[in-house]
Design a protein around this motif. Structure first.
Motif, PDB file in Angstrom:
ATOM      1  N   GLY A  46       0.965  -1.277  -0.034  1.00 53.60           N
ATOM      2  CA  GLY A  46       0.020   0.010   0.048  1.00 53.60           C
ATOM      3  C   GLY A  46       0.821   1.285  -0.068  1.00 53.60           C
ATOM      4  O   GLY A  46       0.097   2.391   0.165  1.00 53.60           O
ATOM      5  N   ARG A  47       1.988   1.374  -0.030  1.00 52.49           N
ATOM      6  CA  ARG A  47       2.889   2.566  -0.190  1.00 52.49           C
ATOM      7  C   ARG A  47       2.930   3.092  -1.672  1.00 52.49           C
ATOM      8  O   ARG A  47       3.312   4.212  -1.826  1.00 52.49           O
ATOM      9  CB  ARG A  47       4.292   2.149   0.242  1.00 52.49           C
ATOM     10  CG  ARG A  47       4.619   1.776   1.715  1.00 52.49           C
ATOM     11  CD  ARG A  47       5.853   1.041   2.209  1.00 52.49           C
ATOM     12  NE  ARG A  47       5.820   0.677   3.271  1.00 52.49           N
ATOM     13  CZ  ARG A  47       6.913  -0.371   3.831  1.00 52.49           C
ATOM     14  NH1 ARG A  47       8.158  -0.105   3.182  1.00 52.49           N
ATOM     15  NH2 ARG A  47       6.973  -0.517   4.874  1.00 52.49           N
ATOM     16  N   THR A  48       2.744   2.332  -2.583  1.00 53.76           N
ATOM     17  CA  THR A  48       2.783   2.964  -3.817  1.00 53.76           C
ATOM     18  C   THR A  48       1.351   2.814  -4.606  1.00 53.76           C
ATOM     19  O   THR A  48       0.654   1.981  -4.242  1.00 53.76           O
ATOM     20  CB  THR A  48       3.716   2.023  -4.678  1.00 53.76           C
ATOM     21  OG1 THR A  48       4.875   2.111  -4.537  1.00 53.76           O
ATOM     22  CG2 THR A  48       3.594   2.568  -6.306  1.00 53.76           C
ATOM     23  N   ARG A  49       0.917   3.944  -5.018  1.00 53.03           N
ATOM     24  CA  ARG A  49      -0.400   4.176  -5.527  1.00 53.03           C
ATOM     25  C   ARG A  49      -0.390   3.426  -7.200  1.00 53.03           C
ATOM     26  O   ARG A  49       0.223   3.621  -7.941  1.00 53.03           O
ATOM     27  CB  ARG A  49      -0.922   5.536  -5.623  1.00 53.03           C
ATOM     28  CG  ARG A  49      -0.876   6.377  -4.521  1.00 53.03           C
ATOM     29  CD  ARG A  49      -1.906   6.010  -3.440  1.00 53.03           C
ATOM     30  NE  ARG A  49      -1.873   6.926  -2.362  1.00 53.03           N
ATOM     31  CZ  ARG A  49      -1.354   6.571  -1.317  1.00 53.03           C
ATOM     32  NH1 ARG A  49      -0.647   5.555  -0.790  1.00 53.03           N
ATOM     33  NH2 ARG A  49      -1.488   7.581  -0.510  1.00 53.03           N
ATOM     34  N   LEU A  50      -1.094   2.443  -7.077  1.00 55.20           N
ATOM     35  CA  LEU A  50      -1.190   1.480  -8.473  1.00 55.20           C
ATOM     36  C   LEU A  50      -2.470   2.103  -9.277  1.00 55.20           C
ATOM     37  O   LEU A  50      -3.526   2.064  -8.607  1.00 55.20           O
ATOM     38  CB  LEU A  50      -1.303   0.252  -7.998  1.00 55.20           C
ATOM     39  CG  LEU A  50      -0.256  -0.495  -7.539  1.00 55.20           C
ATOM     40  CD1 LEU A  50      -0.444  -1.998  -7.005  1.00 55.20           C
ATOM     41  CD2 LEU A  50       0.947  -0.506  -8.342  1.00 55.20           C
ATOM     42  N   VAL A  51      -2.266   2.014 -10.621  1.00 52.48           N
ATOM     43  CA  VAL A  51      -3.105   2.313 -11.435  1.00 52.48           C
ATOM     44  C   VAL A  51      -3.156   1.347 -12.779  1.00 52.48           C
ATOM     45  O   VAL A  51      -2.096   1.250 -13.367  1.00 52.48           O
ATOM     46  CB  VAL A  51      -3.148   3.599 -12.370  1.00 52.48           C
ATOM     47  CG1 VAL A  51      -4.145   4.011 -13.281  1.00 52.48           C
ATOM     48  CG2 VAL A  51      -3.046   4.879 -11.299  1.00 52.48           C
ATOM     49  N   VAL A  52      -3.732   0.287 -12.689  1.00 48.59           N
ATOM     50  CA  VAL A  52      -3.738  -0.897 -13.461  1.00 48.59           C
ATOM     51  C   VAL A  52      -4.636  -0.955 -14.453  1.00 48.59           C
ATOM     52  O   VAL A  52      -5.888  -0.831 -14.311  1.00 48.59           O
ATOM     53  CB  VAL A  52      -3.760  -2.400 -12.394  1.00 48.59           C
ATOM     54  CG1 VAL A  52      -3.457  -3.495 -13.297  1.00 48.59           C
ATOM     55  CG2 VAL A  52      -2.557  -2.037 -11.231  1.00 48.59           C
ATOM     56  N   ALA A  53      -4.241  -1.202 -15.729  1.00 45.47           N
ATOM     57  CA  ALA A  53      -5.221  -1.555 -16.869  1.00 45.47           C
ATOM     58  C   ALA A  53      -5.284  -2.728 -17.244  1.00 45.47           C
ATOM     59  O   ALA A  53      -3.938  -3.487 -17.538  1.00 45.47           O
ATOM     60  CB  ALA A  53      -4.860  -0.409 -17.906  1.00 45.47           C
ATOM     61  N   ALA A  54      -6.194  -3.615 -17.442  1.00 44.40           N
ATOM     62  CA  ALA A  54      -6.297  -4.890 -18.322  1.00 44.40           C
ATOM     63  C   ALA A  54      -7.277  -4.864 -19.024  1.00 44.40           C
ATOM     64  O   ALA A  54      -8.516  -4.360 -18.624  1.00 44.40           O
ATOM     65  CB  ALA A  54      -6.238  -6.098 -16.933  1.00 44.40           C
ATOM     66  N   VAL A  55      -7.431  -5.955 -19.974  1.00 43.74           N
ATOM     67  CA  VAL A  55      -8.162  -6.128 -20.938  1.00 43.74           C
ATOM     68  C   VAL A  55      -9.277  -7.310 -20.519  1.00 43.74           C
ATOM     69  O   VAL A  55      -8.899  -8.175 -19.982  1.00 43.74           O
ATOM     70  CB  VAL A  55      -7.671  -6.716 -22.377  1.00 43.74           C
ATOM     71  CG1 VAL A  55      -8.922  -7.015 -23.278  1.00 43.74           C
ATOM     72  CG2 VAL A  55      -6.860  -5.413 -22.999  1.00 43.74           C
ATOM     73  N   ASP A  56     -10.397  -6.824 -20.552  1.00 43.14           N
ATOM     74  CA  ASP A  56     -11.694  -7.810 -20.267  1.00 43.14           C
ATOM     75  C   ASP A  56     -11.736  -8.856 -21.211  1.00 43.14           C
ATOM     76  O   ASP A  56     -11.135  -8.912 -22.210  1.00 43.14           O
ATOM     77  CB  ASP A  56     -13.122  -7.264 -20.262  1.00 43.14           C
ATOM     78  CG  ASP A  56     -13.315  -6.418 -19.234  1.00 43.14           C
ATOM     79  OD1 ASP A  56     -12.823  -6.330 -18.090  1.00 43.14           O
ATOM     80  OD2 ASP A  56     -14.245  -5.491 -19.474  1.00 43.14           O
ATOM     81  N   GLY A  57     -11.847 -10.349 -20.398  1.00 43.04           N
ATOM     82  CA  GLY A  57     -11.834 -11.538 -21.217  1.00 43.04           C
ATOM     83  C   GLY A  57     -10.439 -12.175 -21.419  1.00 43.04           C
ATOM     84  O   GLY A  57     -10.398 -13.130 -22.237  1.00 43.04           O
ATOM     85  N   ALA A  58      -9.601 -11.443 -21.431  1.00 41.49           N
ATOM     86  CA  ALA A  58      -8.339 -11.907 -21.705  1.00 41.49           C
ATOM     87  C   ALA A  58      -7.657 -12.802 -20.490  1.00 41.49           C
ATOM     88  O   ALA A  58      -8.206 -12.750 -19.386  1.00 41.49           O
ATOM     89  CB  ALA A  58      -7.255 -11.063 -21.785  1.00 41.49           C
ATOM     90  N   SER A  59      -6.774 -13.830 -20.851  1.00 42.58           N
ATOM     91  CA  SER A  59      -6.237 -14.871 -19.955  1.00 42.58           C
ATOM     92  C   SER A  59      -5.332 -13.962 -19.233  1.00 42.58           C
ATOM     93  O   SER A  59      -4.380 -13.280 -19.559  1.00 42.58           O
ATOM     94  CB  SER A  59      -5.592 -15.810 -20.690  1.00 42.58           C
ATOM     95  OG  SER A  59      -4.757 -16.847 -19.691  1.00 42.58           O
ATOM     96  N   THR A  60      -5.808 -13.783 -17.916  1.00 44.67           N
ATOM     97  CA  THR A  60      -4.801 -12.791 -17.037  1.00 44.67           C
ATOM     98  C   THR A  60      -4.155 -13.777 -15.887  1.00 44.67           C
ATOM     99  O   THR A  60      -4.860 -14.466 -15.021  1.00 44.67           O
ATOM    100  CB  THR A  60      -5.900 -11.733 -16.312  1.00 44.67           C
ATOM    101  OG1 THR A  60      -6.577 -11.062 -17.417  1.00 44.67           O
ATOM    102  CG2 THR A  60      -5.123 -10.915 -15.546  1.00 44.67           C
ATOM    103  N   PRO A  61      -2.956 -13.198 -15.538  1.00 47.59           N
ATOM    104  CA  PRO A  61      -2.272 -14.015 -14.336  1.00 47.59           C
ATOM    105  C   PRO A  61      -3.128 -13.714 -13.094  1.00 47.59           C
ATOM    106  O   PRO A  61      -3.900 -12.938 -12.619  1.00 47.59           O
ATOM    107  CB  PRO A  61      -1.049 -13.089 -14.096  1.00 47.59           C
ATOM    108  CG  PRO A  61      -0.684 -12.654 -15.474  1.00 47.59           C
ATOM    109  CD  PRO A  61      -1.848 -12.392 -15.952  1.00 47.59           C
TER     110      PRO A  61
END
Length: 572
Positions: free
Chosen positions: A128-143
């Motif tokens: 929680g020390r780093t503010r994260l802005v994460v973008a990911a594609v819907d429906g894709a195979s995601t880790p």
């Protein structure tokens, strides 16, 4: 009464210009709030091409941040995405310590991260020390470490919807495309802005955009250009290997705009295609259609000539189907209900560049005008030049009042602020009559209720006008601000509508300097250009605009044209 303003001036030789960032005001504010004190960031998801990266870039403009991006090529290399931020052979624990010094970290295409990088992002979210802005594609195979960011509620999720039609039209305005072409592109692309730009560029490069006489606009008629982006989006269809699947999809593509009966097709094949989301089955209508509006045009454009000729040779009962569409539109107009209805045949005829019967074109123009879709209405009226009905619609779109003694002609006096002329002559119990009665009483809440019902019945422009009239009728300043905000939001959907009821909604509440700055901002000047023109600092201009936005009840610069006073109005 002027109701329409034409501003398309691009010529047929104009290239596709860079597109501005538009719309997404709510999403932008939510993103900017995600790294405020006590918040750990946000995950932005949505289909490919919907503008996730552009939205994040706009939200972070002027903010110190670091960025990493997942790529297919490096998906098997540990910490590949972080190579520019971390030393070689770094341990996961040390990587977390190093990156904890980054205030904001953008992780783009997070679904393509290698497992080590995905785990690192997850650990950063836990710490929680780093503010994260994460973008990911819907429906894709995601880790799993990435998907657990939102499924495990470590970070809130912003699911990005497709860009609305109004904002898509704004993006395309500089390209000088006529409204029916914009509608077609919006439908085919379904919010995929990368595909949209690709198609516009391909159409322009191939000389497929033809000038519309007397408008300065360009139109696309005929087949879809098969670009690499189109082939990529078509892959789910082209890659079908099951027995009879490709054949069924092609038959459906060449059956548009009319649906095939279910008993003409193999049920087993249909079940597989429906399960995979490639077709839509309507049991009530005993019809089946392709699920994505891109697939039909793309399949027709990629099918071999001989097969296309055979599939397209089946007779089509377009005449009766077109007349049925016209009758549905007429009934809606007569019943004071202009909510959208499916009209695939008329739209298909226009897209293919085939002639549209004058009677149909005039009704489509009238339906669009009553909905407040004024540029669409004008485009439909131009499909039958010389027809008296279409000529009359163009006059009404341009601001002339309705003639005769019909319901809409009587209702014009309500829109002009003189309801006493019509309050007893409108259909009893109708929304038009309730609007007239509320305006006669000076009843702000009553006008708000009428506006909601008008909007529910599809009369967007009339609803905007009722809200604008409510602003002046309300005694409660808070209620007036809410009505004003609603009037602006509705007016933005009316394609350049300019009427007396919408004029100068609230500029009287501003100081002289605020009115001056708001008027210049509404004309399209940037803060810096306004500052230079008025010999002010950019900061002072920004402060004045902020104060004006507070009084206007909006933070949307794009809404300003609907709030400034117009110099004159035409009336019959």
């Amino acid at each position: 009464m002027r109701t329409y303003e034409q501003d398309a001036t691009t010529t047929a030789t104009t290239p596709v210009p860079p597109w501005p960032f538009t719309g997404r005001e709510d999403e932008l504010e939510r993103l900017r709030g995600s790294w405020a004190a006590g918040r750990h960031g946000i995950v932005v998801t949505g289909p490919a091409g919907h503008g996730k990266t552009r939205l994040i870039t706009e939200a972070l403009r002027g903010t110190d941040h670091a960025r990493v991006t997942g790529t297919p090529e490096a998906r098997d290399l540990p910490f590949a995405a972080f190579a520019h931020l971390l030393p070689d052979d770094v341990s996961p624990q040390r990587a977390v310590r190093i990156l904890s010094g980054v205030r904001i970290l953008v992780v783009d295409d997070a679904h393509l991260l290698d497992e080590a990088s995905a785990a690192l992002v997850h650990q950063l979210a836990v710490h929680g020390r780093t503010r994260l802005v994460v973008a990911a594609v819907d429906g894709a195979s995601t880790p799993g470490a990435v998907s657990r960011l939102w499924t495990g509620e470590l970070l809130p999720r912003l699911a990005l919807p497709p860009l609305p039609y109004e904002d898509t039209a704004h993006l395309l305005a500089a390209s000088g495309l006529e409204p029916l072409t914009v509608r077609r592109l919006h439908a085919v692309c379904r919010g995929d802005l990368r595909l949209l730009r690709d198609l516009v560029a391909a159409l322009a490069a191939a000389g497929r955009l033809t000038s519309v006489p007397g408008t300065g606009e360009r139109a696309w008629r005929g087949p879809l250009p098969v670009t690499p982006a189109v082939r990529e989006r078509l892959a789910p269809v082209l890659d079908r290997s099951g027995a009879g699947e490709r054949d069924t999809l092609e038959r459906l593509a060449f059956a548009e705009p009319l649906a095939l009966p279910l008993d003409d097709l193999d049920l087993d094949v249909l079940e597989r295609l429906e399960t995979d989301g490639l077709i839509h089955v309507d049991d009530q209508a005993a019809a089946v259609t392709l699920a994505h509006p891109l697939h039909g045009p793309a399949l027709r454009a990629t099918t071999g000539r001989l097969r296309a000729r055979r599939l397209a040779s089946a007779p089509r009962a377009l005449g009766p189907a077109l007349e049925a569409e016209r009758q549905v539109l007429v009934r809606g107009i007569e019943q004071l209900d202009v909510r959208p209805v499916p009209t695939p045949v008329g739209e298909w005829l226009v897209a293919e560049g085939m002639p549209v019967p004058a009677g149909y074109a005039a009704v489509r123009a009238r339906f669009g005008r009553l909905r407040g879709e004024l540029r669409d209405a004008a485009a439909w009226a131009r499909q039958a030049p010389g027809d008296e009905g279409c000529i009359a619609e163009l006059r009404l779109i341009d601001g002339e009042l309705s003639e005769g003694d019909g319901v809409y002609a009587r209702y014009d006096s309500v829109r002009l602020g003189a309801p006493e002329r019509a309050v007893e002559r409108l259909p009893a119990g109708s929304v038009f009559a309730r609007h007239a009665a509320a305006l006669t009483r000076g009843d702000g809440p009553g006008l708000d209720r009428a506006a909601r019902e008008l909007e529910g019945r599809g009369f967007l422009l009339f609803a905007a006008e009722a809200c604008a009239q409510a602003v002046r009728a309300h005694r409660d300043p808070r209620a007036a601000r809410l009505s004003r905000t609603r009037a602006v939001a509705l007016a933005r959907r009316c394609q350049g509508a300019r009427t007396p009821a919408l004029a100068g909604l609230v500029l009287g509440e501003l100081t002289a300097r605020q009115r001056q700055i708001v008027t210049l901002a509404a004309a399209g000047l940037s803060n810096r250009e306004i500052a230079e023109k008025l010999t002010l600092s950019v900061r002072t201009v920004g402060n004045h605009l902020y104060s004006a936005y507070t009084r206007l009840g909006t933070g949307d610069r794009g809404a300003l044209p609907w709030l400034v006073e117009l110099p004159e109005y035409e009336s019959a």
